[in-house]
Design a protein around this motif. Sequence first.
Motif, PDB file in Angstrom:
ATOM      1  N   VAL A   1      41.357  42.382  54.961  1.00 44.82           N
ATOM      2  CA  VAL A   1      41.395  41.256  56.151  1.00 44.82           C
ATOM      3  C   VAL A   1      40.710  40.002  55.597  1.00 44.82           C
ATOM      4  O   VAL A   1      40.357  39.707  54.569  1.00 44.82           O
ATOM      5  CB  VAL A   1      40.149  41.548  57.266  1.00 44.82           C
ATOM      6  N   PRO A   2      41.332  38.816  56.126  1.00 39.53           N
ATOM      7  CA  PRO A   2      40.843  37.494  55.615  1.00 39.53           C
ATOM      8  C   PRO A   2      39.537  36.823  55.982  1.00 39.53           C
ATOM      9  O   PRO A   2      39.151  36.145  55.432  1.00 39.53           O
ATOM     10  CB  PRO A   2      42.013  36.408  56.247  1.00 39.53           C
ATOM     11  N   SER A   3      38.863  37.691  56.671  1.00 40.34           N
ATOM     12  CA  SER A   3      37.559  37.207  56.986  1.00 40.34           C
ATOM     13  C   SER A   3      36.506  37.761  56.012  1.00 40.34           C
ATOM     14  O   SER A   3      35.390  37.380  55.885  1.00 40.34           O
ATOM     15  CB  SER A   3      37.133  37.816  58.344  1.00 40.34           C
ATOM     16  N   SER A   4      37.059  38.524  55.030  1.00 35.83           N
ATOM     17  CA  SER A   4      35.833  39.078  53.862  1.00 35.83           C
ATOM     18  C   SER A   4      36.494  38.341  52.408  1.00 35.83           C
ATOM     19  O   SER A   4      37.825  38.569  52.075  1.00 35.83           O
ATOM     20  CB  SER A   4      35.974  40.486  53.759  1.00 35.83           C
ATOM     21  N   GLY A   5      35.628  38.146  51.534  1.00 39.22           N
ATOM     22  CA  GLY A   5      35.931  37.850  50.261  1.00 39.22           C
ATOM     23  C   GLY A   5      36.397  38.993  49.553  1.00 39.22           C
ATOM     24  O   GLY A   5      35.974  40.224  49.956  1.00 39.22           O
ATOM     25  N   GLY A   6      36.883  39.097  48.400  1.00 32.59           N
ATOM     26  CA  GLY A   6      37.227  40.248  47.739  1.00 32.59           C
ATOM     27  C   GLY A   6      36.067  40.904  47.138  1.00 32.59           C
ATOM     28  O   GLY A   6      35.154  40.380  46.593  1.00 32.59           O
ATOM     29  N   SER A   7      35.862  42.120  47.649  1.00 32.34           N
ATOM     30  CA  SER A   7      34.779  43.041  47.245  1.00 32.34           C
ATOM     31  C   SER A   7      34.539  43.705  45.770  1.00 32.34           C
ATOM     32  O   SER A   7      33.645  43.929  45.326  1.00 32.34           O
ATOM     33  CB  SER A   7      34.863  44.157  48.241  1.00 32.34           C
ATOM     34  N   HIS A   8      35.790  43.589  45.224  1.00 31.81           N
ATOM     35  CA  HIS A   8      35.639  43.877  43.749  1.00 31.81           C
ATOM     36  C   HIS A   8      36.547  42.775  42.911  1.00 31.81           C
ATOM     37  O   HIS A   8      36.519  42.949  41.699  1.00 31.81           O
ATOM     38  CB  HIS A   8      36.576  45.156  43.555  1.00 31.81           C
ATOM     39  N   LEU A   9      36.928  41.677  43.441  1.00 34.47           N
ATOM     40  CA  LEU A   9      37.664  40.563  42.674  1.00 34.47           C
ATOM     41  C   LEU A   9      36.671  39.490  43.135  1.00 34.47           C
ATOM     42  O   LEU A   9      36.922  38.916  44.211  1.00 34.47           O
ATOM     43  CB  LEU A   9      39.149  40.438  43.008  1.00 34.47           C
ATOM     44  N   GLU A  10      36.566  38.619  41.998  1.00 33.40           N
ATOM     45  CA  GLU A  10      35.820  37.202  42.300  1.00 33.40           C
ATOM     46  C   GLU A  10      36.927  36.501  42.803  1.00 33.40           C
ATOM     47  O   GLU A  10      37.905  36.276  42.115  1.00 33.40           O
ATOM     48  CB  GLU A  10      34.922  36.911  41.050  1.00 33.40           C
ATOM     49  N   MET A  11      36.252  35.349  43.369  1.00 35.92           N
ATOM     50  CA  MET A  11      37.450  34.266  43.634  1.00 35.92           C
ATOM     51  C   MET A  11      38.478  34.579  44.406  1.00 35.92           C
ATOM     52  O   MET A  11      39.469  33.990  44.152  1.00 35.92           O
ATOM     53  CB  MET A  11      37.407  33.206  42.668  1.00 35.92           C
ATOM     54  N   GLN A  12      38.615  35.736  45.104  1.00 33.50           N
ATOM     55  CA  GLN A  12      39.859  36.051  45.956  1.00 33.50           C
ATOM     56  C   GLN A  12      39.238  36.547  47.222  1.00 33.50           C
ATOM     57  O   GLN A  12      38.148  36.878  47.507  1.00 33.50           O
ATOM     58  CB  GLN A  12      40.291  37.236  44.998  1.00 33.50           C
ATOM     59  N   SER A  13      40.286  36.515  48.040  1.00 32.14           N
ATOM     60  CA  SER A  13      39.910  36.968  49.288  1.00 32.14           C
ATOM     61  C   SER A  13      40.172  38.815  49.374  1.00 32.14           C
ATOM     62  O   SER A  13      41.242  39.119  48.609  1.00 32.14           O
ATOM     63  CB  SER A  13      40.942  36.522  50.256  1.00 32.14           C
ATOM     64  N   ARG A  14      39.836  39.336  50.226  1.00 33.66           N
ATOM     65  CA  ARG A  14      40.090  40.750  50.550  1.00 33.66           C
ATOM     66  C   ARG A  14      41.375  40.888  51.167  1.00 33.66           C
ATOM     67  O   ARG A  14      41.765  41.961  51.075  1.00 33.66           O
ATOM     68  CB  ARG A  14      38.889  41.550  51.346  1.00 33.66           C
ATOM     69  N   GLU A  15      42.003  39.874  51.772  1.00 37.53           N
ATOM     70  CA  GLU A  15      43.028  39.822  52.416  1.00 37.53           C
ATOM     71  C   GLU A  15      44.153  40.394  51.451  1.00 37.53           C
ATOM     72  O   GLU A  15      44.170  39.892  50.325  1.00 37.53           O
ATOM     73  CB  GLU A  15      43.552  38.399  52.765  1.00 37.53           C
ATOM     74  N   LEU A  16      45.225  40.961  51.955  1.00 39.56           N
ATOM     75  CA  LEU A  16      46.154  42.075  51.100  1.00 39.56           C
ATOM     76  C   LEU A  16      46.825  41.131  50.049  1.00 39.56           C
ATOM     77  O   LEU A  16      46.923  41.562  48.867  1.00 39.56           O
ATOM     78  CB  LEU A  16      47.172  42.739  52.083  1.00 39.56           C
ATOM     79  N   ALA A  17      47.552  39.933  50.451  1.00 36.87           N
ATOM     80  CA  ALA A  17      48.240  39.140  49.426  1.00 36.87           C
ATOM     81  C   ALA A  17      47.363  38.797  48.431  1.00 36.87           C
ATOM     82  O   ALA A  17      47.681  38.861  47.087  1.00 36.87           O
ATOM     83  CB  ALA A  17      48.942  38.076  50.229  1.00 36.87           C
ATOM     84  N   SER A  18      46.185  38.170  48.883  1.00 35.71           N
ATOM     85  CA  SER A  18      45.360  37.905  47.584  1.00 35.71           C
ATOM     86  C   SER A  18      45.111  38.952  46.840  1.00 35.71           C
ATOM     87  O   SER A  18      45.044  38.870  45.514  1.00 35.71           O
ATOM     88  CB  SER A  18      44.032  37.160  48.241  1.00 35.71           C
TER      89      SER A  18
END
Length: 760
Positions: free
Chosen positions: A602-619
């Motif tokens: 979802v776009p409401s969360s930052g990447g949980s395993h990736l810095e400076m990315q979103s958890r949203e699918l495209a990112s």
Amino acid sequence: MSMKLSTFTRFLMILALLVSVGLMVGCSGDDGATGPQGPAGSQGPAGPAGPPGEDLTQAIEPESCSVCHANAGTEGHQGIYDKYLDESQLAMEITEVKSVAAGGAFNVTMTVSIMKGGLPFIDADGLPTLEQQRFYVQGYDSATRSYPNAMNASLGNPKAVAGQPGVYKVTATGVSYAPENSNAQAYAYIAQGLLDTEKRPGGHIDLYDDLASAGMTFGDADEYESYANVEGCEKCHGTPYRKHGYREAAVAGLPTFSSCKVCHMDDRAGGHEDWQQIVDDPVAWGNGDSAKVPEYAYTRRIMNDVHMSHAMEFPYPQKMSNCITCHEGKMDKVTADEFFVAETCKSCHGVQPRPDEYNELVFYEKKAPSLETLWPASHNLDLTCTNCHGSNGFAPTFGEIHSGYDAEIYDEDGVKYSELYTAEITSLSMADGKVDIKFTGSTDLMTAPQVLVSFYGYGTKQFLVSSHSRDANSNRMEKTIGSDNPLFTEEADSVQGNWHVVLDTTAYASDPTIGEMIDSGAIRRLEVSVRPTVKVDDQTVATNAVSKTLELASNSIDDDYFKGANAVAKVEGCNKCHDALATSFHSGDRGGDITVCKHCHVPSSGGSHLEMQSRELASYVHAIHSFQAFDTDEVNFDDPVEAKLYGIHIEHTFPNFSIKNCEACHVKGTFDPVDQSESLPAVLSASYENETWDRSISFVPSYVTGPSSRACGACHRTELINEDEAGELASFFQHTKQGGYLVEEGDWDAIVSEIMALFD
């Protein structure tokens, strides 16, 4: 009269003098107490307005990416890759190979005819305008199905043939045989127009606008049959398959893969002993200890180089035991007794057990187990395996040990579980805040399927409230059949194989409530997905999740809401490399439908395993396929093994030989700057902090940013992160801020409301 006035005047003067003396004497006395504060005076007139103060908050303005980058995806990325795929302007034919005896050997001349754009290709001697040019002859031993190094020769020194436009001769001296009178082949390729794609240090992957290959066989060299299928290569590497981007495996006039044999001869020493050392002795590899490298000597035949690179170095997206990816229809040949030898086993497996601390790393978790952990203590590499495991032996044969099918994806007969076990959503509606869901399963093995319910934000493809988001009571809108969830009820008519559940959205504690968001228009559709969990031998097998979209105003199914004809990405693209989506990074019941991924991504969360990315699918997906490394805050860069593993990971390239092939995953025309009315802002995670990591990039906070910055920017951020380009990364963030918004530690909900109001 005048006398009297004068006397009176003198009297007044004396009186005034006496009073003055008295006053002077009073100055040295007590001043007395201060009197009370007088009443406040009336309000004075307003002063002039001061200059405006500095606005320390960033205005939320829509992205303007499309102003300058309207066709960045179709032209700047895919357009470049399409030049690699489209019809080449170059064409070439080998017209003759002729040998002349010379001192016990032969001088060999190959004649080629080259065309460009349908006209003879005119160039100077040496063909200097061609950026690639190679000409070979290679002998073939039909008795052993092998291509000997001793029968390999490279030809060069191209010379234009006078009076024959476009015709050139290349030569080699001291060749040990006459190819045209032997079992042999001639092979040539040329390329021109180097394309702007990724370049890796020490790499030799290049893509060209124009490419031509040609082949010719002599004797029985045309009878060679590879036990691999080029279609297997094309699944991951694209069609046509060109190794390194320019060496075609299927060449007119040659058997498939025989063109590869001019470099991968069957008896020439290989040059990547480090591949085996990575999995067999990581400590020595990490420390650069080459003392034992001779133990890893091997021949560079195709099997070894392909198996070792994919099994030992690359983050291969399948299990190596899924042999049918490359060998479908030929498993009986590749598992014949003649191949049950140490060389075959060592091409995928390390030999000795690895230290436990490294087996816990993701890199090694996905590697084939070491041989010594699989066989009894009495076994070793010097034994003849077929004495016991041969077709006439008493122990399992090679084919019985390796069926060629990943047991998580296929049954013992080679049928995909996703074809055997299916689910279907048969009814979906919503009334009075309750979502009524009916679905079926095709097997009694499907005992605990999971239902996920999420709500789209506005008219976008992302969820404003996802199934994975907990409410104030820590409840999620996720229901596993047979388990308790206070938001769901299993109805009385719900039975095995025909389930009926109801989600009460009024029980979901949020502010605003789901009902209020529906009333305001912030929520207009919901998505229901079913994960059809099936276990075989205690393993969750690969099945296809199913999803349906409900349009709330009409209470009807919307099959084309960013699906079908309106899809952005295609699961078939995922499965070309992964065979069954999610098996290599999640559980197998999450495949078959990209929509199911969005419930968590979802776009409401930052990447949980990736810095400076979103958890949203495209990112997430863009960063992963650009080879940003996971969990770098946990990497011990003081450990040479972990540091080197990180180094090789970030230098990988997307298997299509360039990340610019957007259509590998995306539907055509869906990868230009994002339509902001159809995509939500996103949270980018902060940078990681790691005391063992000596890098130039300093702390970067979490941001809320726009959809193009999130999606398109994911690839660009990854490149700058991997290259540790601190200055360029800062500039990129500033660029996305100037062309949109980049709010430090921003309130995602508030920003979503503000930006989407512009498009509502």
